[in-house]
Design a protein around this motif. Structure first.
Motif, mmCIF file in Angstrom:
data_model
loop_
_atom_site.group_PDB
_atom_site.id
_atom_site.type_symbol
_atom_site.label_atom_id
_atom_site.label_comp_id
_atom_site.label_asym_id
_atom_site.label_seq_id
_atom_site.Cartn_x
_atom_site.Cartn_y
_atom_site.Cartn_z
ATOM 1 N N LYS A 262 32.344 35.002 44.878
ATOM 2 C CA LYS A 262 33.542 35.455 44.141
ATOM 3 C C LYS A 262 33.886 34.431 43.069
ATOM 4 O O LYS A 262 34.383 34.797 41.994
ATOM 5 C CB LYS A 262 34.724 35.611 45.090
ATOM 6 C CG LYS A 262 34.423 36.551 46.238
ATOM 7 C CD LYS A 262 35.275 37.799 46.193
ATOM 8 C CE LYS A 262 35.082 38.655 47.405
ATOM 9 N NZ LYS A 262 34.655 40.018 47.135
ATOM 10 N N ALA B 116 42.327 39.336 37.568
ATOM 11 C CA ALA B 116 43.536 38.613 37.997
ATOM 12 C C ALA B 116 43.383 37.106 37.777
ATOM 13 O O ALA B 116 42.288 36.554 37.963
ATOM 14 C CB ALA B 116 43.792 38.896 39.472
ATOM 15 N N VAL C 61 46.825 36.747 47.617
ATOM 16 C CA VAL C 61 45.446 37.233 47.780
ATOM 17 C C VAL C 61 44.515 36.033 47.969
ATOM 18 O O VAL C 61 44.417 35.171 47.089
ATOM 19 C CB VAL C 61 44.992 38.062 46.552
ATOM 20 C CG1 VAL C 61 43.583 38.607 46.764
ATOM 21 C CG2 VAL C 61 45.971 39.201 46.265
ATOM 22 N N VAL D 277 38.527 39.281 52.422
ATOM 23 C CA VAL D 277 39.703 39.313 51.534
ATOM 24 C C VAL D 277 40.955 39.480 52.385
ATOM 25 O O VAL D 277 41.059 40.406 53.185
ATOM 26 C CB VAL D 277 39.599 40.479 50.531
ATOM 27 C CG1 VAL D 277 40.868 40.596 49.696
ATOM 28 C CG2 VAL D 277 38.392 40.284 49.622
ATOM 29 N N ILE E 246 45.187 39.832 52.252
ATOM 30 C CA ILE E 246 46.347 40.089 51.402
ATOM 31 C C ILE E 246 47.571 39.904 52.288
ATOM 32 O O ILE E 246 47.723 40.617 53.292
ATOM 33 C CB ILE E 246 46.269 41.493 50.775
ATOM 34 C CG1 ILE E 246 44.999 41.527 49.904
ATOM 35 C CG2 ILE E 246 47.526 41.801 49.957
ATOM 36 C CD1 ILE E 246 44.782 42.766 49.111
ATOM 37 N N ALA F 240 45.992 36.361 41.725
ATOM 38 C CA ALA F 240 47.205 37.165 41.605
ATOM 39 C C ALA F 240 46.955 38.551 42.170
ATOM 40 O O ALA F 240 45.860 39.103 42.021
ATOM 41 C CB ALA F 240 47.618 37.267 40.140
ATOM 42 N N GLU G 46 36.483 43.356 41.747
ATOM 43 C CA GLU G 46 35.245 42.754 42.248
ATOM 44 C C GLU G 46 34.041 43.427 41.588
ATOM 45 O O GLU G 46 34.125 44.553 41.109
ATOM 46 C CB GLU G 46 35.128 42.922 43.766
ATOM 47 C CG GLU G 46 35.064 44.379 44.179
ATOM 48 C CD GLU G 46 34.597 44.596 45.614
ATOM 49 O OE1 GLU G 46 34.178 43.641 46.261
ATOM 50 O OE2 GLU G 46 34.640 45.756 46.054
HETATM 51 P P1 AMP Z 1 37.042 43.323 48.148
HETATM 52 O O1 AMP Z 1 36.493 42.931 49.495
HETATM 53 O O2 AMP Z 1 36.877 42.317 47.079
HETATM 54 O O3 AMP Z 1 36.631 44.739 47.810
HETATM 55 O O4 AMP Z 1 38.618 43.464 48.352
HETATM 56 C C1 AMP Z 1 39.100 44.340 49.310
HETATM 57 C C2 AMP Z 1 40.273 45.088 48.777
HETATM 58 O O5 AMP Z 1 41.364 44.184 48.592
HETATM 59 C C3 AMP Z 1 40.086 45.708 47.395
HETATM 60 O O6 AMP Z 1 39.435 46.920 47.434
HETATM 61 C C4 AMP Z 1 41.521 45.841 46.969
HETATM 62 O O7 AMP Z 1 42.117 46.974 47.564
HETATM 63 C C5 AMP Z 1 42.156 44.629 47.533
HETATM 64 N N1 AMP Z 1 42.271 43.556 46.526
HETATM 65 C C6 AMP Z 1 41.369 42.582 46.290
HETATM 66 N N2 AMP Z 1 41.813 41.775 45.298
HETATM 67 C C7 AMP Z 1 43.014 42.250 44.904
HETATM 68 C C8 AMP Z 1 43.972 41.860 43.919
HETATM 69 N N3 AMP Z 1 43.780 40.798 43.149
HETATM 70 N N4 AMP Z 1 45.076 42.613 43.770
HETATM 71 C C9 AMP Z 1 45.281 43.699 44.567
HETATM 72 N N5 AMP Z 1 44.423 44.105 45.507
HETATM 73 C C10 AMP Z 1 43.306 43.399 45.688
#
Ligand code: AMP
Ligand code: GLY
Length: 425
Positions: free
Chosen positions: A107, A122, A147, A159, A161, A192, A289
Motif C-alpha cells: 500500500k 486520500a 483508516v 484495513v 476503519i 484520510a 486501492e
Molecule cells: P481495501 O482492503 O483496501 O479494499 O479496503 C477495504 C475497504 O475499506 C474498501 O473497500 C473501502 O470500503 C474501505 N476503505 C479503505 N480505505 C478507505 C478510505 N480512505 N476512506 C474510506 N473507506 C476506505
C-alpha cells in the motif's frame, strides 16, 4: 492456443467459460479450479504459488498463455520466474512482474506512486515500528473515522476503519509493535477517510495502451444494508448507475491514463489487468486501492458483458499489441448474487451437497468454492456459487438472478438479498 488459468474461484470459472468460447482456445487448463471449471476445461492439481510445479504443467501441456487469477503468485513473482528461463521465451503471461505487482502488494508503494503521478487519493503517511510516536502524532491530525492499512497482503483483512482515537492508537500499536498482521503490518499506512460511493474499474493493458472493461459495483459486507463483517464480496452489478459519461471521463483522464503512463515512465513493464478500487466523492473519483488482477465477484458480472473475444484481447495485451484494439460490450445489465456457506466470513462447514445446479437456463451459475465427491457437487469454501443474470434493466437482471438462486439448495446456504437494491427503488 493452450491456456492455463491459475486460481480456483468464481472469477476463474467466469474467465474459463468465456475463454473456452474463443475459436483460438485450444486446450484449457485450470489450476486448481473447482467443480465448475472442470466442465470448461481440465483441472490440474497444481499449486499456483509453486512455480516449479506450474512450469512442469506448462511443459507437459504445451501451454501458450497463463492467465493469473489471484494476486499472490504475481506478488511472489511468477512472471519474473518464467522470464528468467529462456525455454519459456514464447510463453505469454497475463499479470505484471514483481515490480508492477507492488501496486497491490504494498500500500505504501501504491500511495507513493499515486503521489508521484498526481493521481487523486486520500492524504496519507507511512510509518514503521520505530516511528510509532510520529505515527500517533500523524493520526491525531485526522478527524474520525480513522483508516489504518497494513502495507502488505493480509488476505483482505488488513484495513481497519475505527471511529475512536484511543482504539485507533491501540490498533496502530498492535499492527506496528505486535505484528497483528505479521510481516504485512511492519509498515502501516494512515490515511484520510473518504466519504462517498465505491465502484471498481478494470483496465487490460500492455504497459502502453489499454482497453477498459465494463465497470462494476461490489457488495462487500455480509449483511443487508452494508452491515456486518467484510467478505470477499457478496454480489455485484454492472454497469454502475452513478458512473455516467462525465464521471467515466474523469476516471480515464485523472486515474487510468496517469497510472499507465506512470508505470511506463518508471520503467515498469505491465502486461495484465489493473483493478482500480475507486470512490466517488462530490462527483470526483479517488483511488482507494489498486489490485493487479480482476475482482471477485466483479468478474462474474463484468465478463458476461464483454461481447468481444477476450482471449484475442489477452493475447494482444501479452504481445504488446493492444494499440487500436476495441472491446465491445453487451449493453444489458448484469447482476451477480453470491451463495455463501452459513457462518462465512467466520467459520463455516464444508462438504454439503448442492442441488439445483443442472436446471437448463440462460442464467449463468459460476462455481466459487465447490468440489466433486462421489458424483455429487459439494461445498468446499465460504463463497460457494455466483449466479449472474443479464437483463434489459437492472431490476430484471436482479430478479432473474434471485429467481435462479432460489432453485439452488445446500445446508446453511445464505444469500444477501439487496444486491443492486439502492438503484432499483
Ligand atoms: P481495501 O482492503 O483496501 O479494499 O479496503 C477495504 C475497504 O475499506 C474498501 O473497500 C473501502 O470500503 C474501505 N476503505 C479503505 N480505505 C478507505 C478510505 N480512505 N476512506 C474510506 N473507506 C476506505
Ligand atoms: N471484490 C474485491 C476484490 O476482488 O478484491
Amino acid at each position: 492456443m493452450n491456456v492455463l488459468i491459475l486460481g480456483a474461484g468464481g472469477r476463474e470459472h467466469a474467465l474459463a467459460r468465456k475463454i473456452a468460447e474463443s475459436p483460438s482456445c485450444g486446450h484449457l487448463y485450470i489450476a486448481q479450479g473447482n467443480a465448475g471449471t472442470a466442465k470448461e476445461g481440465t483441472n490440474l492439481q497444481v499449486n499456483p504459488e509453486d512455480f516449479d510445479a506450474v512450469a512442469e504443467a506448462v511443459r507437459k501441456h504445451a501451454v501458450d498463455l497463463i492467465l493469473v487469477g489471484p494476486e499472490a503468485p504475481l506478488v511472489k513473482g511468477i512472471r519474473d520466474y518464467f522470464e528468467a528461463l529462456p525455454e519459456f521465451d514464447a510463453l505469454r503471461i497475463i499479470g505484471p512482474g514483481k515490480a508492477g505487482a507492488q501496486l497491490e502488494g504494498s500500500k505504501d508503494f501504491a500511495k507513493a506512486f499515486m503521489a508521484r503521478h498526481d493521481i487523486p487519493t486520500a492524504r496519507y503517511g507511512t510509518f514503521t515500528a520505530a516511528e510509532l510516536k510520529e505515527a500517533e502524532t500523524f493520526l491525531e491530525t485526522f478527524e474520525p473515522p480513522y483508516v489504518l492499512k497494513a502495507d502488505g497482503l493480509a488476505g483482505g483483512k488488513g484495513v481497519l476503519i475505527l471511529d475512536n482515537l484511543d482504539e485507533a492508537r491501540r490498533q496502530l500499536g498492535l499492527m506496528l509493535r505486535d505484528a497483528k498482521f505479521g510481516v504485512a503490518s511492519l509498515k502501516v499506512v494512515i490515511e484520510a477517510f473518504l466519504d462517498g460511493i465505491e465502484l471498481s474499474v478494470f483496465a487490460l493493458t500492455d504497459g502502453t495502451d489499454y482497453v477498459l472493461l465494463p465497470e462494476a459495483k461490489d457488495y462487500k459486507r455480509i449483511g443487508e444494508g452494508d452491515t456486518g463483517l467484510n467478505t470477499g464480496g457478496m454480489g455485484a452489478v454492472s454497469p454502475v448507475p452513478f458512473s455516467d459519461a462525465a464521471f467515466s471521463e474523469k476516471v480515464k483522464q485523472r486515474i487510468v491514463e496517469p497510472t499507465v503512463r506512470g508505470l511506463a515512465a518508471e520503467g515498469i513493464p505491465y502486461f495484465g489487468f489493473i483493478f482500480f478500487g475507486l470512490i466517488k466523492v462530490n462527483g470526483d473519483p479517488f483511488v482507494i486501492e489498486y489490485n493487479v488482477r480482476m475482482g471477485d465477484p466483479e468478474t462474474e458480472a463484468v465478463v458476461p458483458r464483454i461481447s468481444s473475444d477476450l482471449l484475442e484481447l489477452l493475447k494482444a495485451a501479452a504481445d504488446g499489441k493492444l494499440s487500436g484494439k476495441k472491446i465491445e460490450f453487451d449493453p444489458r445489465h448484469a447482476a451477480t448474487v453470491m451463495a455463501v456457506s452459513g457462518g462465512y466470513p467466520e467459520s463455516y462447514g464444508k462438504g454439503k451437497k448442492i442441488s439445483g445446479l443442472n436446471i437448463p437456463s440462460d442464467i449463468s451459475v459460476y462455481h466459487a468454492g465447490t468440489a466433486e465427491k462421489d458424483g455429487d457437487t459439494i461445498t468446499a469454501g465460504g463463497r460457494v456459487l455466483a449466479v449472474t443474470a443479464l437483463g434489459e434493466n437492472l431490476k430484471q437482471a436482479v430478479d432473474d438472478a434471485y429467481a435462479r438462486m432460489s432453485t439452488i439448495e445446500f445446508e446453511g446456504l445464505y444469500v444477501r438479498r439487496d444486491i443492486g437494491g439502492e438503484f432499483i427503488g
